[in-house]
Structure formats: C-alpha cells, structure tokens
Motif scaffolding. Sequence first.
Motif, mmCIF file in Angstrom:
data_model
loop_
_atom_site.group_PDB
_atom_site.id
_atom_site.type_symbol
_atom_site.label_atom_id
_atom_site.label_comp_id
_atom_site.label_asym_id
_atom_site.label_seq_id
_atom_site.Cartn_x
_atom_site.Cartn_y
_atom_site.Cartn_z
ATOM 1 N N GLU A 130 0.820 -1.209 0.000
ATOM 2 C CA GLU A 130 0.000 0.000 0.000
ATOM 3 C C GLU A 130 0.854 1.259 0.000
ATOM 4 O OE1 GLU A 130 -3.740 1.975 2.508
ATOM 5 O OE2 GLU A 130 -2.738 0.158 3.228
ATOM 6 N N GLU A 131 1.949 1.229 0.760
ATOM 7 C CA GLU A 131 2.805 2.421 0.850
ATOM 8 C C GLU A 131 3.575 2.684 -0.441
ATOM 9 O OE1 GLU A 131 4.791 -0.984 3.170
ATOM 10 O OE2 GLU A 131 2.794 -0.082 2.972
ATOM 11 N N GLU A 132 3.584 1.722 -1.360
ATOM 12 C CA GLU A 132 4.246 1.928 -2.646
ATOM 13 C C GLU A 132 3.343 2.643 -3.643
ATOM 14 O OE1 GLU A 132 7.317 -1.456 -3.675
ATOM 15 O OE2 GLU A 132 5.442 -2.390 -2.986
ATOM 16 N N ILE A 133 2.118 2.960 -3.242
ATOM 17 C CA ILE A 133 1.182 3.699 -4.091
ATOM 18 C C ILE A 133 1.024 5.094 -3.498
ATOM 19 C CG2 ILE A 133 -1.119 3.738 -5.102
ATOM 20 C CD1 ILE A 133 -1.291 0.720 -4.505
ATOM 21 N N GLN A 134 1.514 6.088 -4.200
ATOM 22 C CA GLN A 134 1.509 7.455 -3.673
ATOM 23 C C GLN A 134 0.857 8.407 -4.666
ATOM 24 O OE1 GLN A 134 5.427 8.695 -2.399
ATOM 25 N NE2 GLN A 134 5.953 6.637 -1.683
ATOM 26 N N PHE A 135 0.021 9.282 -4.147
ATOM 27 C CA PHE A 135 -0.610 10.318 -4.956
ATOM 28 C C PHE A 135 0.349 11.488 -5.088
ATOM 29 C CE2 PHE A 135 -2.940 14.370 -4.862
ATOM 30 C CZ PHE A 135 -3.612 14.281 -6.076
ATOM 31 N N CYS A 136 0.549 11.966 -6.334
ATOM 32 C CA CYS A 136 1.453 13.098 -6.556
ATOM 33 C C CYS A 136 0.692 14.391 -6.821
ATOM 34 C CB CYS A 136 2.384 12.806 -7.744
ATOM 35 S SG CYS A 136 3.465 11.391 -7.523
ATOM 36 N N SER A 137 -0.150 14.390 -7.837
ATOM 37 C CA SER A 137 -0.869 15.610 -8.216
ATOM 38 C C SER A 137 -1.954 15.236 -9.202
ATOM 39 C CB SER A 137 0.094 16.623 -8.851
ATOM 40 O OG SER A 137 0.617 16.096 -10.065
ATOM 41 N N TYR A 138 -2.655 16.244 -9.704
ATOM 42 C CA TYR A 138 -3.582 16.042 -10.791
ATOM 43 C C TYR A 138 -2.936 16.500 -12.092
ATOM 44 C CZ TYR A 138 -7.417 14.667 -7.825
ATOM 45 O OH TYR A 138 -8.211 13.975 -6.952
ATOM 46 N N GLU A 139 -3.416 15.983 -13.206
ATOM 47 C CA GLU A 139 -2.824 16.283 -14.500
ATOM 48 C C GLU A 139 -2.754 17.783 -14.729
ATOM 49 O OE1 GLU A 139 -3.496 15.086 -19.189
ATOM 50 O OE2 GLU A 139 -4.973 14.551 -17.668
ATOM 51 N N GLY A 140 -1.557 18.243 -15.094
ATOM 52 C CA GLY A 140 -1.379 19.661 -15.358
ATOM 53 C C GLY A 140 -1.040 20.452 -14.110
ATOM 54 N N GLY A 141 -1.063 19.821 -12.935
ATOM 55 C CA GLY A 141 -0.769 20.518 -11.691
ATOM 56 C C GLY A 141 0.485 20.001 -11.039
ATOM 57 N N ARG A 142 0.870 20.621 -9.909
ATOM 58 C CA ARG A 142 2.034 20.180 -9.160
ATOM 59 C C ARG A 142 1.611 19.771 -7.769
ATOM 60 N NH1 ARG A 142 5.944 25.094 -9.185
ATOM 61 N NH2 ARG A 142 3.978 26.086 -8.696
ATOM 62 N N SER A 143 2.497 19.092 -7.087
ATOM 63 C CA SER A 143 2.231 18.707 -5.706
ATOM 64 C C SER A 143 2.081 19.955 -4.857
ATOM 65 C CB SER A 143 3.385 17.851 -5.177
ATOM 66 O OG SER A 143 3.170 17.540 -3.834
ATOM 67 N N LEU A 144 1.098 19.986 -3.987
ATOM 68 C CA LEU A 144 0.789 21.181 -3.199
ATOM 69 C C LEU A 144 1.525 21.134 -1.862
ATOM 70 C CD1 LEU A 144 -3.031 21.285 -3.889
ATOM 71 C CD2 LEU A 144 -1.192 22.413 -5.148
ATOM 72 N N GLU A 145 2.860 21.167 -1.923
ATOM 73 C CA GLU A 145 3.638 21.075 -0.701
ATOM 74 C C GLU A 145 4.166 22.429 -0.249
ATOM 75 O OE1 GLU A 145 6.652 18.247 -1.464
ATOM 76 O OE2 GLU A 145 5.293 16.514 -1.458
ATOM 77 N N SER A 146 4.335 23.377 -1.181
ATOM 78 C CA SER A 146 4.864 24.681 -0.800
ATOM 79 C C SER A 146 3.738 25.622 -0.444
ATOM 80 C CB SER A 146 5.682 25.275 -1.969
ATOM 81 O OG SER A 146 4.818 25.601 -3.042
ATOM 82 N N GLY A 147 4.094 26.721 0.235
ATOM 83 C CA GLY A 147 3.088 27.701 0.623
ATOM 84 C C GLY A 147 3.158 28.944 -0.215
ATOM 85 N N SER A 148 3.720 28.829 -1.435
ATOM 86 C CA SER A 148 3.894 29.992 -2.295
ATOM 87 C C SER A 148 2.565 30.465 -2.847
ATOM 88 C CB SER A 148 4.824 29.624 -3.467
ATOM 89 O OG SER A 148 4.209 28.643 -4.275
ATOM 90 N N ASN A 149 2.576 31.693 -3.423
ATOM 91 C CA ASN A 149 1.368 32.243 -4.022
ATOM 92 C C ASN A 149 0.909 31.400 -5.201
ATOM 93 O OD1 ASN A 149 1.275 34.347 -2.224
ATOM 94 N ND2 ASN A 149 2.521 35.711 -3.496
#
Length: 359
Positions: A130-149
Amino acid sequence: MEFQVGAVLLVDNVKYDVIGKVEYRNRGDNCCWFEYRMISRNSRKEKWLSVDEIYKEYSISEVTRKISYDGYHMVDSGTEEVVRVWGDVDVDVGDQAEFKEYEDSTEEKIISSEIWDDGEELSCGYYVDEEEIQFCSYEGGRSLESGSNSGTKMFRNRNNLILGIWIILIGCYYLSELFPKQHSIEKYLKQSSLYEYETSITGNQKQKADVYHSCLDLDTTAKDILQGIEGDTIDVQQNTEEEDKSIAILTKKEYCLIYVAEDEQILIQISSRKYAYTTDDDPYHASAHTRRYYRRYYYSRGYNSDASSYGNSYSPYVNYDDTYLGGNDFDPYSSYASSVRQSSIDARSSSGGGLSSGK
C-alpha cells in the motif's frame, strides 16, 4: 484509497497518469474494488493498478497475448461485474466476465484471466504494498507542498476544477434518473453462466429470435431474469391454464417467453418487439398450449402499441382471431417484478447516486 481520472500516481517508484477507472463487483461475495488504467510517463506503456481495500490487496499488471501457467496455482475465481466507469476504458456498466487469478510459489507474481463476450484477456503482474502507491498531483498541476502564491492559486484552480466536475457528474446523475438506462434481457442471458444458447429463429423483416436453455426450474428462471433486469418491465404474466405455465415478459424493446419445452427443458425465447410484431412463428419446441399463449399474450399486451411504431411493416396479427387475454392483478411474477424494481429505485436513491470525491 481512491483516485480520480487525471491523477498522477507514483507506483513502485514509477510515475503514471491515470486515464481510466473501473469499479468492479464480485458477484460471489458482493465485494467491490477499483482498477485504474495508467500510462507510464517514462515508457508510455499501459499498466493497470488494482486496489482492493476489502482484502488489502494491491497489484500492478499489464495485458499480454501469451502466458505460461508453469509454477502458478489458482487462488481465486468467479464472476466480476462492472459497477461504474470513468475516463478512457473499453467496458460499460453492467458488463460481466468470468475471472481466474493465479499466484506463483513466492505469492508475489500474479496472472489473471478474464473471459468477456468478445474473448479472453490475459494479464500478468505483481503485488505491491500500500505504501508503494503514492498520490502526486492532478494532471497539469504540481504537488501542493509549498506555501507559495503560485501554489495557492493552483489550489484554487484545482478546487474550481473539482467543483466543475462535481456539477457535471451530479447533472449526469439526475439526467440518468430522468432517462434511466434500459435493461436488456438478451444481454443478461448472454452474460450469465446460468443460460446456454440453443438456437435462433429467423423471422420476417430480417428480425431474429434467440433461444436459450436454462439450468434452473421455471419459477427460479423467471425470478432470476427479473432480478437481472432490475424489474424493468412493461408487463409480466403467467399463463393460468393447467396445461401450460409459460411466463411472458414484455419490456420496452423486447418480448420474452419462459416455458417448458416438449422435451421438458426450460427454454427462454427472446426477441425484439419488432420480431413479435412482424412474425408469428411458433416458439422453439413448444407445445400447442405454449404456442397459443405466446400469440395471445403478445396480441393482448403489445400489438396495439407496437402498431404505432411498426405500422409501416406488415403484421400477421391483422388477421388474428383468438380471444383477448385479460390482465391478472394477482399474477405473482408481475408483483415480483414490481418489488424488484422498487428495491432497485430505493437502492439508487439511498446511495446518493454513487458519486465519490476520491482522494
């Protein structure tokens, strides 16, 4: 764990785009699982990710033409039914397949066989944790890890996109309630392992009736078919004559007769209503009482309404002179169809349409 079409996943350290999604139900135990059609961002190869939260089994596989079962043993088999579909997949809701699952001696590698209407599909793959399956983002988007504008703006855009998708899905759901899918007896008979194709009868106007043999008794056959089409009928009635207990089912597009043949087999003749309107040939291997009921029922229940649809075609029923068949308010199969239909409507209403936001 559930994902939407358009998600980018990291599975066993390989990044994939999810382009399709299917929810299956095992008809044996009613348990459901998801399978995701994915394209590798590196190799552009197609893979399928199976996610079974009930049994905590996760695997990734690919379709193959030839396969060797040497060193493998069967671990599961049954009938799978498509419950819901999303995106780019080649199955429809209601489709069914006979499946078999195999594992090797390490219990890590797997082979699956699915027998559909159009042939067998083979897949090979392996289990993942299960831990080998990770969600990254949606198509055309980036991972929402930063707090930038830019991340905040993307978050808003993603929410707007999800809201738009929800509006479309809810609209489609209510349209489906207003214009519900028509169930097909013919399709159910083809898909079910309980019925075996016997023969076909060619009628007028290039119309055809198919005949199936049932391994069940008359009563159970009728109830199973009514369950299979969720009670979606126009009229159902059993012959009340002592010599014949045939059961006739009329749907919006089909005419079905379930009867005991001359050799005591339980047969089902299924045709379009246009076949019934343009052809009055005898049902296959039917007794005289069954043949009479077949015509009387159609003439009494379907002919007049079909005349408005197929009036440009000649019908042998224009010269029909047998007695009109009255209705039966106490017919057990008509009541059974009504109860199945109501149960199906209640189930759809209580599910809220079956829409899920995913992960």
